[in-house]
Each structure stands twice: as structure tokens, then as C-alpha cells.
Design a protein around this motif. Structure first.
Motif, PDB file in Angstrom:
ATOM      1  N   GLN A 184       0.780  -1.237  -0.048  1.00 25.08           N
ATOM      2  CA  GLN A 184       0.013   0.017  -0.037  1.00 25.08           C
ATOM      3  C   GLN A 184       0.749   1.305   0.028  1.00 25.08           C
ATOM      4  O   GLN A 184       0.194   2.325  -0.261  1.00 25.08           O
ATOM      5  CB  GLN A 184      -0.792   0.020   1.124  1.00 25.08           C
ATOM      6  CG  GLN A 184      -0.326  -0.010   2.574  1.00 25.08           C
ATOM      7  CD  GLN A 184      -1.197  -0.093   3.574  1.00 25.08           C
ATOM      8  OE1 GLN A 184      -2.455  -0.110   3.373  1.00 25.08           O
ATOM      9  NE2 GLN A 184      -0.859   0.231   4.811  1.00 25.08           N
TER      10      GLN A 184
ATOM     11  N   ARG B  89       3.367   3.582  -4.901  1.00 21.02           N
ATOM     12  CA  ARG B  89       1.984   4.667  -5.664  1.00 21.02           C
ATOM     13  C   ARG B  89       1.382   3.813  -6.749  1.00 21.02           C
ATOM     14  O   ARG B  89       0.546   4.229  -7.149  1.00 21.02           O
ATOM     15  CB  ARG B  89       2.959   5.609  -6.093  1.00 21.02           C
ATOM     16  CG  ARG B  89       2.106   6.763  -6.924  1.00 21.02           C
ATOM     17  CD  ARG B  89       2.979   7.845  -7.066  1.00 21.02           C
ATOM     18  NE  ARG B  89       3.407   7.789  -8.614  1.00 21.02           N
ATOM     19  CZ  ARG B  89       3.568   8.741  -9.506  1.00 21.02           C
ATOM     20  NH1 ARG B  89       3.923  10.003  -8.888  1.00 21.02           N
ATOM     21  NH2 ARG B  89       4.023   8.479 -10.847  1.00 21.02           N
TER      22      ARG B  89
ATOM     23  N   HIS C 127      -2.574   0.637  -3.170  1.00 19.90           N
ATOM     24  CA  HIS C 127      -2.367   2.153  -2.760  1.00 19.90           C
ATOM     25  C   HIS C 127      -3.739   2.919  -2.672  1.00 19.90           C
ATOM     26  O   HIS C 127      -4.500   2.869  -3.561  1.00 19.90           O
ATOM     27  CB  HIS C 127      -1.436   2.749  -3.599  1.00 19.90           C
ATOM     28  CG  HIS C 127      -1.008   4.176  -3.228  1.00 19.90           C
ATOM     29  ND1 HIS C 127      -1.468   5.267  -3.951  1.00 19.90           N
ATOM     30  CD2 HIS C 127      -0.093   4.255  -2.238  1.00 19.90           C
ATOM     31  CE1 HIS C 127      -0.651   6.488  -3.007  1.00 19.90           C
ATOM     32  NE2 HIS C 127       0.150   5.624  -2.284  1.00 19.90           N
ATOM     33  N   PRO C 128      -4.060   3.194  -1.423  1.00 17.88           N
ATOM     34  CA  PRO C 128      -5.005   4.107  -1.284  1.00 17.88           C
ATOM     35  C   PRO C 128      -5.417   5.188  -2.106  1.00 17.88           C
ATOM     36  O   PRO C 128      -4.256   6.205  -2.073  1.00 17.88           O
ATOM     37  CB  PRO C 128      -5.062   4.446   0.227  1.00 17.88           C
ATOM     38  CG  PRO C 128      -3.870   3.907   0.802  1.00 17.88           C
ATOM     39  CD  PRO C 128      -2.796   3.332  -0.097  1.00 17.88           C
ATOM     40  N   SER C 129      -6.533   5.536  -2.507  1.00 16.77           N
ATOM     41  CA  SER C 129      -6.805   6.533  -3.213  1.00 16.77           C
ATOM     42  C   SER C 129      -6.789   8.057  -2.493  1.00 16.77           C
ATOM     43  O   SER C 129      -6.793   8.929  -3.029  1.00 16.77           O
ATOM     44  CB  SER C 129      -8.221   6.422  -4.010  1.00 16.77           C
ATOM     45  OG  SER C 129      -9.249   6.398  -3.142  1.00 16.77           O
ATOM     46  N   THR C 130      -6.976   7.814  -1.064  1.00 15.26           N
ATOM     47  CA  THR C 130      -6.847   9.158  -0.364  1.00 15.26           C
ATOM     48  C   THR C 130      -5.476   9.622   0.178  1.00 15.26           C
ATOM     49  O   THR C 130      -5.494  10.753   0.554  1.00 15.26           O
ATOM     50  CB  THR C 130      -7.693   8.817   0.937  1.00 15.26           C
ATOM     51  OG1 THR C 130      -7.153   7.512   1.671  1.00 15.26           O
ATOM     52  CG2 THR C 130      -9.057   8.307   0.499  1.00 15.26           C
ATOM     53  N   CYS C 131      -4.178   8.798  -0.434  1.00 22.31           N
ATOM     54  CA  CYS C 131      -3.050   8.978  -0.300  1.00 22.31           C
ATOM     55  C   CYS C 131      -2.835  10.057  -1.361  1.00 22.31           C
ATOM     56  O   CYS C 131      -2.426   9.700  -2.377  1.00 22.31           O
ATOM     57  CB  CYS C 131      -2.013   7.766  -0.198  1.00 22.31           C
ATOM     58  SG  CYS C 131      -0.526   8.129   0.330  1.00 22.31           S
ATOM     59  N   VAL C 132      -2.377  11.301  -1.187  1.00 29.63           N
ATOM     60  CA  VAL C 132      -2.084  12.414  -2.131  1.00 29.63           C
ATOM     61  C   VAL C 132      -1.031  13.205  -1.557  1.00 29.63           C
ATOM     62  O   VAL C 132      -0.723  13.301  -0.369  1.00 29.63           O
ATOM     63  CB  VAL C 132      -3.368  13.070  -2.259  1.00 29.63           C
ATOM     64  CG1 VAL C 132      -4.549  12.428  -3.122  1.00 29.63           C
ATOM     65  CG2 VAL C 132      -3.902  13.892  -1.238  1.00 29.63           C
TER      66      VAL C 132
ATOM     67  N   CYS D 104       1.886  11.693   0.260  1.00 30.33           N
ATOM     68  CA  CYS D 104       2.141  10.481  -0.366  1.00 30.33           C
ATOM     69  C   CYS D 104       3.750  10.652  -0.792  1.00 30.33           C
ATOM     70  O   CYS D 104       4.351   9.524  -0.877  1.00 30.33           O
ATOM     71  CB  CYS D 104       1.286  10.499  -1.729  1.00 30.33           C
ATOM     72  SG  CYS D 104       1.423   8.968  -2.667  1.00 30.33           S
TER      73      CYS D 104
END
Length: 78
Positions: A30, A33, A38-43, A47
Motif C-alpha cells: 500500500q 504509488r 495504494h489508497p486513493s486518499t493518499c495524495v 504521499c
């Protein structure tokens, strides 16, 4: 980490080598990238500070196959 896999089959009996299409090998990390997990909330910017941002070097395989290549094998049969 996610990476590309490159395979080149080398045929011992005729000496020909053929590249297979590159394959993307996806990891389940996770913190990568490129991973499907990989969580879509990780920006950014978090990130870029916590997650792997680059793919690893390609894995390279060159199997030595004790046979004729497909083209030479077809010529032998024909």
C-alpha cells in the motif's frame, strides 16, 4: 515495489533469441504509488513523503531453451 519484467527466450539449438512483451508486475504494498492497493486518499504532499514514487529496475530473465525457435522448428517440419 511494482516493476516491469523483461523476458528474452534464447533457443540453444539455433541460437536465436526472442523478446517477449514486457509485463507489469504489481506488488501489494500500500506504500507503493503504482500498487492496486495504494489508497486513493493518499495524495501529495504526504504521499510523496511516505510512499514509494518510482518503479524498481526491470526484472530481466533469459531462459536458455534446449530446442529450436518457433521459426526454425516450422522450417524443419515444412
Amino acid at each position: 515495489m511494482c516493476c516491469w519484467r523483461r523476458v528474452q527466450n534464447t533457443y540453444k539449438r539455433c541460437g536465436h533469441a526472442y523478446d517477449l512483451p514486457d509485463q507489469m508486475i504489481e506488488c501489494d504494498n500500500q506504500h507503493c504509488r503504482f500498487s492496486p492497493t495504494h489508497p486513493s486518499t493518499c495524495v501529495p504532499p504526504v504521499c510523496t513523503e511516505t510512499c514509494w514514487q518510482f518503479r524498481q529496475f526491470p526484472q530481466q530473465y533469459t531462459p536458455q531453451i534446449d530446442a529450436f525457435c518457433p521459426v526454425c522448428e516450422e522450417r524443419r517440419r515444412g
